[in-house]
Design an enzyme around this catalytic site. Structure first.
Site, PDB file in Angstrom:
ATOM      1  N   CYS A 386       4.288  -8.460  -6.940  1.00  0.00           N
ATOM      2  CA  CYS A 386       4.517  -8.584  -5.873  1.00  0.00           C
ATOM      3  C   CYS A 386       4.962  -9.964  -5.403  1.00  0.00           C
ATOM      4  O   CYS A 386       6.088 -10.226  -5.476  1.00  0.00           O
ATOM      5  CB  CYS A 386       3.241  -8.155  -4.936  1.00  0.00           C
ATOM      6  SG  CYS A 386       3.462  -7.809  -3.133  1.00  0.00           S
ATOM      7  N   HIS A 515       2.217  -3.067  -6.753  1.00  0.00           N
ATOM      8  CA  HIS A 515       1.225  -3.622  -7.580  1.00  0.00           C
ATOM      9  C   HIS A 515       0.747  -2.549  -8.622  1.00  0.00           C
ATOM     10  O   HIS A 515      -0.036  -1.693  -8.102  1.00  0.00           O
ATOM     11  CB  HIS A 515      -0.007  -3.620  -6.407  1.00  0.00           C
ATOM     12  CG  HIS A 515      -0.014  -4.981  -5.600  1.00  0.00           C
ATOM     13  ND1 HIS A 515      -0.213  -6.157  -5.885  1.00  0.00           N
ATOM     14  CD2 HIS A 515       0.634  -5.157  -4.429  1.00  0.00           C
ATOM     15  CE1 HIS A 515      -0.170  -7.124  -5.217  1.00  0.00           C
ATOM     16  NE2 HIS A 515       0.341  -6.382  -3.821  1.00  0.00           N
ATOM     17  N   GLU A 517      -1.115  -2.697 -11.018  1.00  0.00           N
ATOM     18  CA  GLU A 517      -2.498  -2.872 -11.392  1.00  0.00           C
ATOM     19  C   GLU A 517      -3.289  -1.935 -10.628  1.00  0.00           C
ATOM     20  O   GLU A 517      -4.467  -1.350 -11.264  1.00  0.00           O
ATOM     21  CB  GLU A 517      -3.026  -4.036 -11.047  1.00  0.00           C
ATOM     22  CG  GLU A 517      -3.176  -4.719  -9.562  1.00  0.00           C
ATOM     23  CD  GLU A 517      -1.998  -5.483  -9.172  1.00  0.00           C
ATOM     24  OE1 GLU A 517      -1.059  -5.135  -9.392  1.00  0.00           O
ATOM     25  OE2 GLU A 517      -2.033  -6.091  -8.032  1.00  0.00           O
TER      26      GLU A 517
HETATM   27  N1  GLN Z   1       2.925 -12.594   0.926  1.00  0.00           N
HETATM   28  C1  GLN Z   1       3.919 -11.488   0.437  1.00  0.00           C
HETATM   29  C2  GLN Z   1       4.547 -10.397   1.361  1.00  0.00           C
HETATM   30  O1  GLN Z   1       3.739 -10.187   2.403  1.00  0.00           O
HETATM   31  C3  GLN Z   1       3.443 -10.745  -0.958  1.00  0.00           C
HETATM   32  C4  GLN Z   1       2.323 -10.215  -0.771  1.00  0.00           C
HETATM   33  C5  GLN Z   1       1.577  -9.687  -2.224  1.00  0.00           C
HETATM   34  O2  GLN Z   1       1.669 -10.328  -3.069  1.00  0.00           O
HETATM   35  N2  GLN Z   1       0.806  -8.780  -1.757  1.00  0.00           N
HETATM   36  O3  GLN Z   1       5.450  -9.871   1.194  1.00  0.00           O
END
Ligand code: GLN
Length: 542
Positions: A386, A515, A517
């Site tokens: 992400c 994600h 994970e």
């Molecule tokens: N801050 C980034 C976004 O909102 C990544 C978010 C995250 O890593 N879950 O796009």
């Protein structure tokens, strides 16, 4: 008809109540029953999405996009089942629903009261989750510790459900037995108080899971039995162990599933913990370690270092290491130090692979970008999750393409090269400060480029992965990137969004907008983590 098992905590929090619930789920499942688990959090927040991970641990995301407590992740991992929105309750959610109903005149003009209307709402939600999942057993974890003002109404709901379904409700207390150093003896008194507090809420626990750093001896068992009004056989020793995955096996050594089934007058169907036992054997016997570094920022709280903010990432690394019969050796690296002192970057060579996990806000971002540059140039396996993927895109723009001010709209709205940006449709919502509606949450479809490392991992053209972010790869730059050797390895076809990036000429460099994970399971590691660890094993460290 489902049966309900309420699990409350005594003495103090953080003693592994979530793992206990998840493990009870696993052993009941191993007896051939269908099990689901519900987490009740006593706070006002409607969900966990608005909470700081350092304070509350990771925000776990389900398939349907519920932002919830990290315990739900444990349930999914141990049960090997997806958990959905209905299985997550907070005080905020319950009150919100009751107030909305009152405003809609659904109470027919009568006075709506905290008791019984709030517990009744809790009960109806618990029953609904049971119905929807067709579960034989619904495990309900009551967050916090008995005696806390905040969870009283949930205990009240448990008591009321027992009153209406006397044969279908069981209470378990997970309590802590300290062994103070200066005394050198395990003390049962705090547990006795916890049981008395439960008694004053009209609840008698029928099983106690006695958490401690050492096993319970017979003298303590007898004491708890007499003072807390339980059979000795219903007091289960639950000492500290090195791996959480051993907990179900330990519970079974004490015949816990048999005890639970007996309470409901049920017989065991088939007992099959074979795969799980195999996993525990691997965990215990793995010798060769894999050195993985996690470069992040949500580690420190006062003088302490917490791993809870990245718990699913850590577990996913473990699952993949166990798959190769290796021992995970995970280190926490705070990215901020690379901003002050870039010469420290060479320490990254000590690791076989580096993960840059998700995150929000500017702190530590430049340090992570520097780390990614180092990993790219030194061909160290890299997995960016992400924010980790977004920063890999920024690093590539700045240092390979030459867009020196490249950035994400999250951090620098003035940049002329917003390689990570919000989608058009989000912009007006953000102006109105409607932040909640601007996150991409939950599972989205992703089509995999057949000529990518990712395809090698998934062996599948279509996958579904879970998201939690506001910003996206800016398609304006796509061609420019591809020309310079960045591979777009996954696309969401509905909105044409870049979901996975990779690098050519690098042993393993993958960034995912989602994600992965959240979907890794101990008996079924996530394909991307599996490939990441496979390539990390190949790397000999300096
Ligand atoms: N801050 C980034 C976004 O909102 C990544 C978010 C995250 O890593 N879950 O796009």
């Amino acid at each position: 008809m489902a049966r309900y098992i309420f699990v409350a905590g005594g003495v103090m929090s953080g003693i592994g109540k979530g793992i206990a619930v998840a493990s009870i789920g696993r052993i009941l499942k191993s007896q051939g029953y269908k099990v689901t688990a519900i987490k009740i959090d006593p706070y006002i927040n409607v969900d966990a999405g608005t909470m700081n991970p350092v304070e509350h641990g990771e925000v776990f995301v389900t398939e349907d996009g519920t932002e919830c407590d990290q315990d739900v992740g444990n349930y999914e991992r141990f049960l090997d089942e997806n958990i959905y929105n209905d299985n997550y309750l907070t005080t905020g959610r319950v009150y919100q629903a009751v107030i909305n109903r009152e405003r809609n005149l659904e109470y027919n003009g009568r006075c709506v009261e905290v008791v019984p209307d709030i517990p009744n709402e809790v009960i109806s939600r618990i029953k609904k989750a049971g119905r929807k999942t067709k579960a034989d057993f619904v495990l309900v974890e009551i967050g916090g510790t008995v005696g806390e003002y905040q969870n009283m109404l949930f205990l009240e709901a448990a008591r009321m459900l027992r009153l209406s379904h006397p044969n279908d409700v069981l209470f378990i207390l997970v309590s802590y037995l300290p062994v103070p150093k200066i005394i050198g003896e395990m003390k049962t008194k705090p547990t006795q108080y916890a049981v008395r507090t439960l008694n004053s809420a009209g609840i008698q626990p029928e099983i106690i899971l006695a958490r401690s750093n050492i096993p319970l001896d017979i003298i303590r068992k007898k004491k708890i039995s007499i003072f807390c009004n339980l059979n000795e056989s219903d007091i289960i020793s639950a000492p500290d162990i090195s791996s959480i995955y051993e907990v179900p096996v330990n519970f079974e050594k004490e015949d816990l599933s048999k005890r639970i089934l007996a309470k409901f007058g049920l017989k065991k169907k088939k007992h099959d913990l074979k795969d799980w036992n195999k996993l525990v054997n691997v965990i215990k016997n793995a010798k060769e370690s894999v050195k993985i570094g996690i470069v992040g920022k949500y580690f420190e709280t006062g003088e302490f270092t917490l791993m809870d903010s990245y718990i699913s990432v850590i577990e996913a690394v473990k699952h993949a290491c166990y798959y190769f019969k290796k021992k995970p050796e995970i280190s926490w690296i705070s990215s901020e130090k690379y901003e002050k002192n870039p010469s420290l970057l060479k320490e990254l060579k000590k690791y076989q692979g580096i993960i840059i996990p998700g995150g929000f806000g500017l702190r530590g971002v430049e340090g992570k970008i520097k780390a990614i540059e180092f990993l790219r140039k030194n061909k160290i396996p890299f997995l960016g999750l992400c924010l980790g993927m977004q920063l890999a895109v920024i690093e590539f723009s700045r240092n390979v393409i030459g867009l020196k001010d490249a950035h994400s709209a999250e951090f620098d709205k003035e940049s002329s090269n917003l390689v990570i940006d919000v989608m058009e449709e989000q912009k007006s919502l953000l102006k109105e400060k409607k932040y909640g509606a601007t996150m991409r949450l939950g599972a989205y479809r992703c089509e995999i480029n057949p000529k990518s490392l990712s395809f090698n991992a998934y062996k599948n053209k279509v996958i579904y992965e879970r998201h939690r972010h506001r910003y996206e790869f800016n398609n304006k730059f796509k061609e420019m990137f591809e020309k310079k050797g960045l591979v777009i390895a996954g696309i969401n076809p509905e909105k044409n969004l870049v979901e996975i990036i990779e690098l050519k000429n690098h042993p393993f460099f993958i960034g995912t907008q989602f994600h992965p994970e959240f979907k890794s399971r101990p008996l079924n590691p996530h394909p991307l983590f599996r490939e990441f660890i496979k390539n990390s094993i190949k790397r000999k460290t300096a």
